[in-house]
Design a protein around this motif. Structure first.
Motif, PDB file in Angstrom:
ATOM      1  N   ALA A  12     -28.777 -22.151-150.010  1.00 34.18           N
ATOM      2  CA  ALA A  12     -30.182 -22.398-150.357  1.00 34.18           C
ATOM      3  C   ALA A  12     -30.526 -23.879-150.214  1.00 34.18           C
ATOM      4  O   ALA A  12     -31.593 -24.235-149.703  1.00 34.18           O
ATOM      5  N   GLU A  13     -29.626 -24.749-150.663  1.00 31.63           N
ATOM      6  CA  GLU A  13     -29.850 -26.187-150.521  1.00 31.63           C
ATOM      7  C   GLU A  13     -29.973 -26.567-149.046  1.00 31.63           C
ATOM      8  O   GLU A  13     -30.882 -27.316-148.651  1.00 31.63           O
ATOM      9  N   ASP A  14     -29.044 -26.069-148.224  1.00 27.26           N
ATOM     10  CA  ASP A  14     -29.066 -26.414-146.800  1.00 27.26           C
ATOM     11  C   ASP A  14     -30.317 -25.888-146.108  1.00 27.26           C
ATOM     12  O   ASP A  14     -30.889 -26.564-145.238  1.00 27.26           O
ATOM     13  N   ILE A  15     -30.752 -24.674-146.477  1.00 29.08           N
ATOM     14  CA  ILE A  15     -31.987 -24.130-145.891  1.00 29.08           C
ATOM     15  C   ILE A  15     -33.155 -25.069-146.185  1.00 29.08           C
ATOM     16  O   ILE A  15     -33.936 -25.412-145.285  1.00 29.08           O
ATOM     17  N   TYR A  16     -33.280 -25.473-147.431  1.00 24.49           N
ATOM     18  CA  TYR A  16     -34.402 -26.354-147.808  1.00 24.49           C
ATOM     19  C   TYR A  16     -34.325 -27.673-147.047  1.00 24.49           C
ATOM     20  O   TYR A  16     -35.319 -28.119-146.455  1.00 24.49           O
ATOM     21  N   ILE A  17     -33.158 -28.310-147.070  1.00 24.71           N
ATOM     22  CA  ILE A  17     -33.031 -29.654-146.488  1.00 24.71           C
ATOM     23  C   ILE A  17     -33.253 -29.622-144.981  1.00 24.71           C
ATOM     24  O   ILE A  17     -34.004 -30.442-144.433  1.00 24.71           O
ATOM     25  N   VAL A  18     -32.630 -28.675-144.299  1.00 20.13           N
ATOM     26  CA  VAL A  18     -32.787 -28.595-142.840  1.00 20.13           C
ATOM     27  C   VAL A  18     -34.224 -28.233-142.468  1.00 20.13           C
ATOM     28  O   VAL A  18     -34.801 -28.815-141.540  1.00 20.13           O
ATOM     29  N   THR A  19     -34.819 -27.301-143.199  1.00 20.58           N
ATOM     30  CA  THR A  19     -36.188 -26.866-142.880  1.00 20.58           C
ATOM     31  C   THR A  19     -37.193 -27.988-143.089  1.00 20.58           C
ATOM     32  O   THR A  19     -38.060 -28.225-142.236  1.00 20.58           O
ATOM     33  N   THR A  20     -37.108 -28.696-144.208  1.00 20.40           N
ATOM     34  CA  THR A  20     -38.057 -29.791-144.464  1.00 20.40           C
ATOM     35  C   THR A  20     -37.845 -30.944-143.492  1.00 20.40           C
ATOM     36  O   THR A  20     -38.811 -31.573-143.044  1.00 20.40           O
ATOM     37  N   THR A  21     -36.589 -31.226-143.159  1.00 20.59           N
ATOM     38  CA  THR A  21     -36.305 -32.298-142.199  1.00 20.59           C
ATOM     39  C   THR A  21     -36.845 -31.934-140.819  1.00 20.59           C
ATOM     40  O   THR A  21     -37.486 -32.757-140.146  1.00 20.59           O
ATOM     41  N   THR A  22     -36.618 -30.705-140.395  1.00 21.71           N
ATOM     42  CA  THR A  22     -37.103 -30.243-139.090  1.00 21.71           C
ATOM     43  C   THR A  22     -38.627 -30.240-139.051  1.00 21.71           C
ATOM     44  O   THR A  22     -39.237 -30.616-138.038  1.00 21.71           O
ATOM     45  N   ALA A  23     -39.238 -29.819-140.141  1.00 21.87           N
ATOM     46  CA  ALA A  23     -40.703 -29.814-140.215  1.00 21.87           C
ATOM     47  C   ALA A  23     -41.255 -31.235-140.068  1.00 21.87           C
ATOM     48  O   ALA A  23     -42.239 -31.462-139.349  1.00 21.87           O
ATOM     49  N   ALA A  24     -40.626 -32.187-140.748  1.00 23.21           N
ATOM     50  CA  ALA A  24     -41.089 -33.583-140.667  1.00 23.21           C
ATOM     51  C   ALA A  24     -40.939 -34.125-139.247  1.00 23.21           C
ATOM     52  O   ALA A  24     -41.809 -34.860-138.749  1.00 23.21           O
ATOM     53  N   GLU A  25     -39.861 -33.759-138.596  1.00 24.82           N
ATOM     54  CA  GLU A  25     -39.617 -34.254-137.234  1.00 24.82           C
ATOM     55  C   GLU A  25     -40.585 -33.646-136.221  1.00 24.82           C
ATOM     56  O   GLU A  25     -40.891 -34.265-135.199  1.00 24.82           O
ATOM     57  N   THR A  26     -41.055 -32.430-136.476  1.00 23.17           N
ATOM     58  CA  THR A  26     -41.939 -31.740-135.524  1.00 23.17           C
ATOM     59  C   THR A  26     -43.415 -31.834-135.918  1.00 23.17           C
ATOM     60  O   THR A  26     -44.273 -31.321-135.201  1.00 23.17           O
ATOM     61  N   GLY A  27     -43.698 -32.451-137.056  1.00 18.10           N
ATOM     62  CA  GLY A  27     -45.083 -32.566-137.502  1.00 18.10           C
ATOM     63  C   GLY A  27     -45.630 -31.296-138.110  1.00 18.10           C
ATOM     64  O   GLY A  27     -46.837 -31.154-138.294  1.00 18.10           O
TER      65      GLY A  27
END
Length: 347
Positions: A179-194
């Motif tokens: 669950a932690e990894d899902i949140y961190i990767v998803t939010t990081t990817t979202a920030a990188e893609t706008g």
């Protein structure tokens, strides 16, 4: 690692951090922080979480136990209440601190001498908090505080709710590290893609993860999660609602909306009003009227009695005309004849 517990479970997983030895100092730092420095406010909230008692150190007590609190319980209760009250004065990260504090209170049943339920205790300790919402903070606090410690940013409630809910026929929950990894990767990817990592996106990524066998190796696992996050972020997200979640985020494939994530502002308003009325009711007893008469201000007394009667009649009319639920009927005022009547008041 302990799984995330649903709010109806008998106990809650803790972060395993040591309880702080100087709660007052941590609280003082939090309350003395200038409002214009959000970084210091945030750091103070995270530090305050360490001042909570370890859940492993809290003696579990069965519901219905009316025994007096031990000296250790009294100390833990006092420390936790100090943290909860301080945390209630700050921002987004604080709700998760409050959640873990209430988790400790529930596990130890520290309210057993003063309140019948954890909900009543919540309402009295922090009147501005709706118990239903506080229960969600309890459920998500372990995951949210772990994410906060790893990223330096507190997650929002909707995102965490999608990651801690038990889903499927077997009501399975995600392992916390996943669950932690899902949140961190998803939010990081979202920030990188706008893009935006809304609650709906988190739910979508979770669904994809549950259908995928994740690699054990860290970098490979991150790459797979990033691919799944990109797929979810590229999908139709839809218009966003006022609370930052996507409209329809809780809608299942069969068109049924998960009741836990449906906002109920009118029910919440009734809940808050009822708690306010109960608080007022505690102050109006038969001796109150006797002592008011003894204060020798008949004009003011008559006006207050008249206004009280007007309000109670109006409220009775509104509630008696309220449509009842499909299963449970709403009792009319006449069914409450045992309610205490002030001396001299007409029935």
């Amino acid at each position: 690692m302990a799984r995330n517990q649903d709010v109806d479970d008998d106990e809650f997983a803790g972060l395993g951090g040591d309880s702080g030895s100087d709660v007052d100092t941590q609280t003082g730092k939090l309350l003395d922080v200038p409002k214009q420095d959000p970084k210091v406010v945030f750091d103070s909230v995270v530090a305050l979480a360490g001042s909570l008692p370890r859940l492993d150190d809290v003696a579990e007590v069965e519901e219905g136990d009316v025994s007096p609190l031990s000296d250790t319980e009294k100390q833990q209760k006092e420390e936790t209440e100090t943290v909860i009250l301080a945390a209630s004065k700050v921002g987004k990260a604080a709700i998760w601190v409050m959640g873990q504090g209430f988790a400790a209170a529930k596990k130890g049943q520290w309210f057993r001498g003063t309140h019948p339920t954890i909900e009543a205790y919540m309402a009295d300790l922090v009147p501005d908090v709706v118990p239903r919402q506080a229960r969600r903070w309890v459920t998500g606090s372990t995951l949210a505080l772990a994410i906060t410690a790893r990223t330096g940013t507190a997650p929002i409630e909707g995102q965490i709710r999608e990651l801690v809910k038990a889903k499927g026929k077997d009501k399975k929950t995600l392992p916390q590290d996943v669950a932690e990894d899902i949140y961190i990767v998803t939010t990081t990817t979202a920030a990188e893609t706008g893009a935006k990592a809304t609650a709906k996106v988190m739910a979508d990524v979770r669904t994809r993860v549950e259908k995928t066998e994740l690699p054990e190796e860290t970098e490979q696992r991150k790459a797979v999660l990033q691919e799944l996050a990109l797929e979810a972020l590229a999908g139709p997200i839809g218009p966003e609602s006022s609370d930052g979640e996507t409209e329809g985020a809780g809608e299942a494939e069969d068109g049924i909306i998960d009741a836990e994530i449906v906002d109920t502002p009118n029910l919440d308003a009734l809940d808050e009003a009822l708690r306010a009325l109960k608080t007022v009711r505690k102050t109006i007893k038969a001796p109150t009227f006797k002592e008011a008469v003894a204060e020798h201000d008949p004009e003011r007394y008559s006006t207050l009695i008249k206004d009280l009667r007007t309000i109670t009649r109006e409220l009775q009319g509104v509630t008696d005309r309220a449509p009842g639920p499909m299963v449970v009927s709403v009792p009319a005022q006449a069914e409450h004849e045992e309610a205490e009547q002030p001396e001299g008041a007409s029935v």
